[in-house]
Design a protein around this motif. Structure first.
Motif, short mmCIF file in Angstrom:
data_model
loop_
_atom_site.label_atom_id
_atom_site.label_comp_id
_atom_site.label_asym_id
_atom_site.label_seq_id
_atom_site.Cartn_x
_atom_site.Cartn_y
_atom_site.Cartn_z
N ASN A 20 0.95 -1.25 0.14
CA ASN A 20 0.02 -0.08 -0.03
C ASN A 20 1.02 1.43 -0.05
N GLN A 21 1.99 1.20 0.64
CA GLN A 21 2.68 2.36 0.77
C GLN A 21 3.62 2.64 -0.56
N LEU A 22 3.96 1.26 -1.29
CA LEU A 22 4.62 1.39 -2.45
C LEU A 22 3.79 2.18 -3.76
N ALA A 23 2.31 1.83 -3.49
CA ALA A 23 1.12 2.03 -4.37
C ALA A 23 1.03 3.55 -4.55
N LEU A 24 1.48 4.46 -3.30
CA LEU A 24 1.38 5.97 -3.53
C LEU A 24 2.69 6.22 -4.11
N ARG A 25 3.70 5.53 -4.43
CA ARG A 25 4.66 6.19 -5.12
C ARG A 25 4.74 5.80 -6.74
N ASN A 26 3.30 6.23 -7.35
CA ASN A 26 3.08 5.64 -8.64
C ASN A 26 3.19 6.81 -9.82
N GLY A 27 3.79 8.16 -9.27
CA GLY A 27 4.09 9.32 -10.02
C GLY A 27 2.92 9.84 -10.33
N GLN A 28 1.72 9.57 -9.68
CA GLN A 28 0.60 10.29 -9.90
C GLN A 28 0.16 10.89 -8.46
N ASP A 29 0.19 10.02 -7.51
CA ASP A 29 -0.37 10.61 -5.99
C ASP A 29 0.86 11.52 -5.39
#
Length: 89
Positions: A20-29
């Motif tokens: 979940n923390q990794l998912a926030l580092r998607n270049g959009q959030d």
């Protein structure tokens, strides 16, 4: 005197992140563009190939191990060009 830090010591010092923390580092959030591969998290933000948070059919903020091991046209050495910023839990 030269100091040597082993790979095990470097890995022990890395911060751990959940999916979940990794998912926030998607270049959009957030501005960070990170991907995980084989338990390591890489910062690919400086790559022009990841500018919008995706690279061909691969999306940032995810563990790409299964995808890349299956059909990547390059070797895992491509990640040697990017800093390891953490470990995936």
């Amino acid at each position: 005197m030269t100091s040597f830090i082993s790979m095990a010591d470097q890995t022990a010092e890395l911060k751990t992140y959940t999916k979940n923390q990794l998912a926030l580092r998607n270049g959009q959030d957030r501005d960070e563009i990170w991907v995980a591969y084989q338990g390591q998290i890489y910062d690919v933000s400086r790559s022009r190939l990841w500018r919008r948070g995706n690279h061909y059919e691969h999306w940032a903020g995810q563990d790409l191990t299964a995808e890349l091991d299956k059909d990547a046209p390059h070797t895992a050495n491509v990640f040697d060009n990017f800093p390891v910023v953490g470990q995936l839990l």
